[in-house]
Every structure is written in structure tokens, then in C-alpha cells.
Design a protein around this motif. Structure first.
Motif, short mmCIF file in Angstrom:
data_model
loop_
_atom_site.label_atom_id
_atom_site.label_comp_id
_atom_site.label_asym_id
_atom_site.label_seq_id
_atom_site.Cartn_x
_atom_site.Cartn_y
_atom_site.Cartn_z
N LEU A 130 0.84 -1.20 0.00
CA LEU A 130 0.00 0.00 0.00
C LEU A 130 0.87 1.25 0.00
CD1 LEU A 130 -2.85 1.26 0.17
CD2 LEU A 130 -2.67 1.06 2.66
N GLN A 131 1.89 1.27 0.85
CA GLN A 131 2.80 2.42 0.91
C GLN A 131 3.55 2.59 -0.41
OE1 GLN A 131 5.93 2.13 3.87
NE2 GLN A 131 6.04 4.34 4.04
N CYS A 132 3.99 1.48 -0.99
CA CYS A 132 4.69 1.52 -2.28
C CYS A 132 3.80 2.15 -3.35
CB CYS A 132 5.12 0.11 -2.69
SG CYS A 132 5.83 0.00 -4.34
N TYR A 133 2.57 1.67 -3.47
CA TYR A 133 1.66 2.17 -4.50
C TYR A 133 1.33 3.65 -4.27
CZ TYR A 133 1.02 -2.89 -5.06
OH TYR A 133 1.23 -4.24 -5.22
N GLN A 134 1.13 4.04 -3.01
CA GLN A 134 0.84 5.44 -2.73
C GLN A 134 2.03 6.32 -3.10
OE1 GLN A 134 -0.41 4.90 1.40
NE2 GLN A 134 -2.53 5.33 0.82
N SER A 135 3.25 5.83 -2.88
CA SER A 135 4.44 6.62 -3.21
C SER A 135 4.58 6.81 -4.72
CB SER A 135 5.70 5.96 -2.63
OG SER A 135 6.06 4.81 -3.38
N LEU A 136 3.94 5.93 -5.49
CA LEU A 136 3.95 6.05 -6.96
C LEU A 136 2.78 6.89 -7.47
CD1 LEU A 136 4.98 2.39 -7.78
CD2 LEU A 136 6.33 4.44 -8.26
N GLY A 137 1.94 7.37 -6.57
CA GLY A 137 0.83 8.23 -6.95
C GLY A 137 -0.53 7.57 -7.01
N PHE A 138 -0.62 6.27 -6.71
CA PHE A 138 -1.92 5.61 -6.68
C PHE A 138 -2.71 6.13 -5.49
CE2 PHE A 138 0.27 2.64 -9.41
CZ PHE A 138 -0.73 2.10 -10.22
N LYS A 139 -4.02 6.28 -5.69
CA LYS A 139 -4.91 6.76 -4.65
C LYS A 139 -6.05 5.77 -4.43
CE LYS A 139 -3.76 11.57 -5.18
NZ LYS A 139 -2.43 11.32 -4.80
N LEU A 140 -6.50 5.66 -3.19
CA LEU A 140 -7.64 4.81 -2.89
C LEU A 140 -8.87 5.34 -3.61
CD1 LEU A 140 -7.15 4.35 0.96
CD2 LEU A 140 -6.56 2.73 -0.84
N ALA A 141 -9.67 4.42 -4.14
CA ALA A 141 -10.89 4.80 -4.86
C ALA A 141 -11.98 3.78 -4.57
CB ALA A 141 -10.61 4.86 -6.37
N ARG A 142 -13.21 4.19 -4.78
CA ARG A 142 -14.34 3.27 -4.62
C ARG A 142 -14.43 2.42 -5.88
NH1 ARG A 142 -18.81 3.20 -6.61
NH2 ARG A 142 -20.71 2.27 -5.81
N TYR A 143 -14.48 1.10 -5.70
CA TYR A 143 -14.63 0.22 -6.86
C TYR A 143 -16.08 0.31 -7.32
CZ TYR A 143 -13.84 -3.69 -9.98
OH TYR A 143 -13.71 -4.47 -11.11
N PRO A 144 -16.32 0.56 -8.62
CA PRO A 144 -17.69 0.84 -9.09
C PRO A 144 -18.61 -0.37 -9.24
CG PRO A 144 -16.14 0.98 -10.89
CD PRO A 144 -15.32 0.75 -9.66
N GLU A 145 -18.12 -1.54 -8.95
CA GLU A 145 -18.92 -2.76 -9.06
C GLU A 145 -18.75 -3.57 -7.78
OE1 GLU A 145 -17.26 -4.71 -12.50
OE2 GLU A 145 -18.14 -3.27 -13.89
N ALA A 146 -19.42 -4.73 -7.72
CA ALA A 146 -19.16 -5.65 -6.61
C ALA A 146 -17.71 -6.12 -6.72
CB ALA A 146 -20.11 -6.83 -6.68
N MET A 147 -17.03 -6.22 -5.59
CA MET A 147 -15.63 -6.66 -5.62
C MET A 147 -15.56 -8.08 -6.16
SD MET A 147 -13.56 -4.27 -4.79
CE MET A 147 -12.10 -4.44 -3.80
N PRO A 148 -14.67 -8.31 -7.13
CA PRO A 148 -14.59 -9.62 -7.77
C PRO A 148 -13.80 -10.65 -6.96
CG PRO A 148 -13.03 -8.10 -8.77
CD PRO A 148 -13.80 -7.32 -7.74
#
Length: 160
Positions: A130-148
Motif C-alpha cells: 500500500l505504501q509503495c503504491y501510494q508513493s507512486l501516486g496511486f490513490k484509494l478509490a471506490r470500486y464501481p462494481e461488486a468486488m470480484p
């Protein structure tokens, strides 16, 4: 193997995929990484069939000695370049390999498929990733469908 070795992103070969398979030693590990079809142990041909589905683009990050340092796949999900099955060789963890892998996958994806932005799933308790992805600019978002599949305990992250 270290992050300072000459690294190159290459299309994953069957030998690379079978090497990646050795990085997992339980059903829980491989299921968490690879999804609900993954079990442990698994026959090589079954693993290769699952890993080589037509919609998946599979890449290995290798060093100058042709050792697989890390692995990842991408495909189009909800109009984005979706990264999946990201893994760093257990012998290389903690050496800064994930970021170059992700950067190179994100550079390669637009050459292979038509999409905008990027996305990925990360398990809620995987704080290092999670920390790695955030450091690359990824942001938490709401998934628009039921989680697969097995993703109910995951965050969905996007990069625009």
C-alpha cells in the motif's frame, strides 16, 4: 541479486512463470496473489494455462544474469491499465524492486492495449505494498462494481 543490477522488463517466458510459481509455498499465499483459481500444490501445466490467459500481458523484471527479480501482469479493467499478480522474488524483497517493476509495466501497458490511467487491488493488511503504491501516486478509490473473486478484503487504487 540487488536493485543495482542491470534490470530489464521482458515478456515472461514459461521458465519465468514456473520460477514465479516457486515463490509460493501454501494455498493461502498463491490464492491471495493469483486469485480463486490458484491452489497449492498445482501442476505446472495448469499454472501456465491460468497465467497465459489471452487477456493477460505477463512481464518479468530480470537482471543481467537473467534471474527473475519480479513479475507482473496487466490487462484492461474498467477502461484502465490494471496491474495484477505483482510479485517480487522473495530473495529480493526490501531492495526497492517493486517501484521499477511498476513504472516499467505502466510504460509498457499503453504499447499493448488501449486504456487510460491505471488501477490495481491491494489487500488491506499489505501495508508495505500500500505504501509503495501510494508513493507512486496511486490513490484509494471506490470500486464501481461488486468486488470480484477474492478481492473483498482489498483496496482498489487508481492512478490518473
Amino acid at each position: 541479486m540487488s536493485a543495482s543490477d542491470n534490470q530489464q522488463l521482458v515478456v515472461a517466458s514459461e521458465l519465468h512463470l514456473l520460477k514465479v510459481k516457486t515463490w509460493f509455498s501454501s494455498t493461502a499465499e498463491i490464492y491471495t496473489w493469483g486469485g480463486p483459481s490458484m491452489v497449492y500444490p498445482m501442476a505446472d501445466d495448469t499454472f501456465l494455462t491460468l497465467m497465459c490467459a489471452a487477456h493477460l500481458n505477463s512481464y518479468s523484471l530480470i537482471d543481467s544474469a537473467q534471474q527473475v527479480l519480479a513479475f507482473g501482469q496487466f490487462y484492461v479493467r474498467l477502461g484502465r491499465h490494471h496491474l495484477g499478480r505483482l510479485a517480487v522474488n522473495p530473495q529480493c524483497r526490501g531492495q526497492g524492486i517493486a517501484k521499477p517493476l511498476i513504472r516499467q509495466l505502466l510504460a509498457q501497458a499503453p504499447k499493448q492495449q488501449n486504456a487510460q490511467g491505471a488501477s490495481l487491488f491491494v489487500f488491506i493488511d499489505n501495508h508495505v505494498a500500500l505504501q509503495c503504491y501510494q508513493s507512486l501516486g496511486f490513490k484509494l478509490a471506490r470500486y464501481p462494481e461488486a468486488m470480484p473473486g477474492n478481492m473483498q478484503n482489498c483496496h482498489y487504487m487508481i492512478l490518473d
